[in-house]
Design a protein around this motif. Structure first.
Motif, PDB file in Angstrom:
ATOM      1  N   GLN A  67     -39.952  29.444  46.584  1.00  0.00           N
ATOM      2  CA  GLN A  67     -40.426  28.740  46.476  1.00  0.00           C
ATOM      3  C   GLN A  67     -40.394  27.302  45.584  1.00  0.00           C
ATOM      4  OE1 GLN A  67     -43.532  30.263  43.676  1.00  0.00           O
ATOM      5  NE2 GLN A  67     -44.466  28.928  44.340  1.00  0.00           N
ATOM      6  N   ASN A  68     -40.576  26.860  46.033  1.00  0.00           N
ATOM      7  CA  ASN A  68     -40.392  25.090  44.954  1.00  0.00           C
ATOM      8  C   ASN A  68     -40.521  25.197  43.724  1.00  0.00           C
ATOM      9  OD1 ASN A  68     -40.709  22.528  43.814  1.00  0.00           O
ATOM     10  ND2 ASN A  68     -40.307  21.815  45.351  1.00  0.00           N
ATOM     11  N   CYS A  71     -43.778  24.503  41.779  1.00  0.00           N
ATOM     12  CA  CYS A  71     -44.995  24.627  41.736  1.00  0.00           C
ATOM     13  C   CYS A  71     -45.911  25.519  41.212  1.00  0.00           C
ATOM     14  CB  CYS A  71     -45.203  25.640  43.284  1.00  0.00           C
ATOM     15  SG  CYS A  71     -46.489  26.594  44.197  1.00  0.00           S
ATOM     16  N   CYS A  82     -51.134  29.644  48.038  1.00  0.00           N
ATOM     17  CA  CYS A  82     -50.262  28.878  48.455  1.00  0.00           C
ATOM     18  C   CYS A  82     -51.126  27.808  49.349  1.00  0.00           C
ATOM     19  CB  CYS A  82     -48.518  29.013  49.281  1.00  0.00           C
ATOM     20  SG  CYS A  82     -48.339  27.692  49.959  1.00  0.00           S
ATOM     21  N   ILE A  83     -50.921  26.282  48.571  1.00  0.00           N
ATOM     22  CA  ILE A  83     -52.000  25.749  49.342  1.00  0.00           C
ATOM     23  C   ILE A  83     -51.549  24.802  50.154  1.00  0.00           C
ATOM     24  CG2 ILE A  83     -53.234  25.487  47.171  1.00  0.00           C
ATOM     25  CD1 ILE A  83     -51.871  22.660  46.907  1.00  0.00           C
ATOM     26  N   CYS A  85     -48.629  22.239  50.758  1.00  0.00           N
ATOM     27  CA  CYS A  85     -48.476  21.081  50.089  1.00  0.00           C
ATOM     28  C   CYS A  85     -46.937  20.999  50.906  1.00  0.00           C
ATOM     29  CB  CYS A  85     -48.211  21.092  49.151  1.00  0.00           C
ATOM     30  SG  CYS A  85     -46.590  21.576  48.318  1.00  0.00           S
ATOM     31  N   LYS A  86     -46.369  21.465  51.517  1.00  0.00           N
ATOM     32  CA  LYS A  86     -45.112  21.295  52.228  1.00  0.00           C
ATOM     33  C   LYS A  86     -44.004  21.039  50.968  1.00  0.00           C
ATOM     34  CE  LYS A  86     -47.347  20.381  56.636  1.00  0.00           C
ATOM     35  NZ  LYS A  86     -47.278  19.910  57.770  1.00  0.00           N
ATOM     36  N   LYS A  87     -43.942  21.126  49.896  1.00  0.00           N
ATOM     37  CA  LYS A  87     -42.969  20.955  49.493  1.00  0.00           C
ATOM     38  C   LYS A  87     -41.846  22.108  49.781  1.00  0.00           C
ATOM     39  CE  LYS A  87     -44.687  17.659  46.155  1.00  0.00           C
ATOM     40  NZ  LYS A  87     -45.440  17.774  44.539  1.00  0.00           N
ATOM     41  N   CYS A  88     -42.057  22.872  49.996  1.00  0.00           N
ATOM     42  CA  CYS A  88     -41.305  24.246  50.039  1.00  0.00           C
ATOM     43  C   CYS A  88     -41.737  24.990  51.136  1.00  0.00           C
ATOM     44  CB  CYS A  88     -40.842  25.017  49.275  1.00  0.00           C
ATOM     45  SG  CYS A  88     -42.427  25.912  49.168  1.00  0.00           S
ATOM     46  N   ILE A  90     -42.727  27.436  52.494  1.00  0.00           N
ATOM     47  CA  ILE A  90     -43.264  29.076  51.421  1.00  0.00           C
ATOM     48  C   ILE A  90     -45.232  29.126  53.031  1.00  0.00           C
ATOM     49  CG2 ILE A  90     -44.851  30.637  50.414  1.00  0.00           C
ATOM     50  CD1 ILE A  90     -42.614  31.303  49.688  1.00  0.00           C
TER      51      ILE A  90
HETATM   52  S1  SF4 Z   1     -45.022  24.850  50.135  1.00  0.00           S
HETATM   53 FE1  SF4 Z   1     -46.724  24.078  47.985  1.00  0.00          FE
HETATM   54  S2  SF4 Z   1     -47.800  25.503  47.641  1.00  0.00           S
HETATM   55 FE2  SF4 Z   1     -47.074  26.260  48.986  1.00  0.00          FE
HETATM   56  S3  SF4 Z   1     -45.880  27.605  47.039  1.00  0.00           S
HETATM   57 FE3  SF4 Z   1     -44.718  25.587  48.793  1.00  0.00          FE
HETATM   58  S4  SF4 Z   1     -45.095  23.819  46.997  1.00  0.00           S
HETATM   59 FE4  SF4 Z   1     -46.054  25.435  45.629  1.00  0.00          FE
END
Ligand code: SF4
Length: 179
Positions: A67-68, A71, A82-83, A85-88, A90
């Protein structure tokens, strides 16, 4: 000698060799060929012995470190928080969850992972972890169907680690495709 006993001896041999070799490597980032060969051996065996018709519940077990780090959403209690957001990566596991009807659990440590497995009792587990956790997890879980995948340490261990999603999906496809 039964087959299970024979494999248990091989697992023990790999595990002890791994522990000894790590005394010289001492670095979570460095590749350990014994660990790689152990996971390869295990994965081949797990797939070879697999009776797909008996596999009803599949779980993917992930380490918290993918996970980022920044986050704020608490996905350890429920990945659905998880919403996307695509920063990681997940969010990709939410897609796998929907596409393949698998359970996905983020484990914050070995004890919680074991507790989850005891309660959930999946027929097949795809476990993603760093070499230390993956090797001890596979060894402890013998003779459960645990398919192991190493996560990638990008910078420091335990923070913002990465994972090869194709490797995960390839296993899921193997489990779901008709042969
Ligand atoms: S995709 Fe975004 S919201 Fe989901 S776990 Fe990663 S950082 Fe958090």
């Amino acid at each position: 000698m039964t087959k299970t006993f024979f494999h248990k001896i091989i697992y023990s041999g790999y595990y002890i060799s791994y522990l000894l070799s790590e005394r010289f490597i001492h670095d979570q980032k460095k590749k350990n060929n014994i660990a790689v060969n152990f996971v390869k051996y295990n994965n081949k065996l797990v797939l070879k012995n697999l009776k797909k018709e008996n596999v009803k519940n599949i779980s993917i077990l992930l380490p918290h470190c993918i996970q980022n780090y920044d986050c704020k959403y608490k996905i350890t209690s429920n990945i659905e928080n998880c919403i996307r957001c695509k920063k990681c990566k997940i969010y990709k596991f939410l897609e796998f969850k929907e596409k393949y009807d698998v359970d996905v659990k983020i484990a914050t440590g070995g004890t919680l992972a074991r507790l989850y497995l005891r309660e959930k009792r999946p027929d097949f587990i795809i476990a993603v972890a760093c070499k230390r956790d993956l090797i001890s997890g596979i060894y402890d879980a013998f003779s459960q169907n645990v398919y192991g995948i190493f996560n990638k340490i990008v910078d420091s261990p335990c923070i913002n680690t990465d994972i090869n999603l194709d490797e995960v999906e390839e296993v899921l496809k193997k489990l779901y495709c008709e042969e």
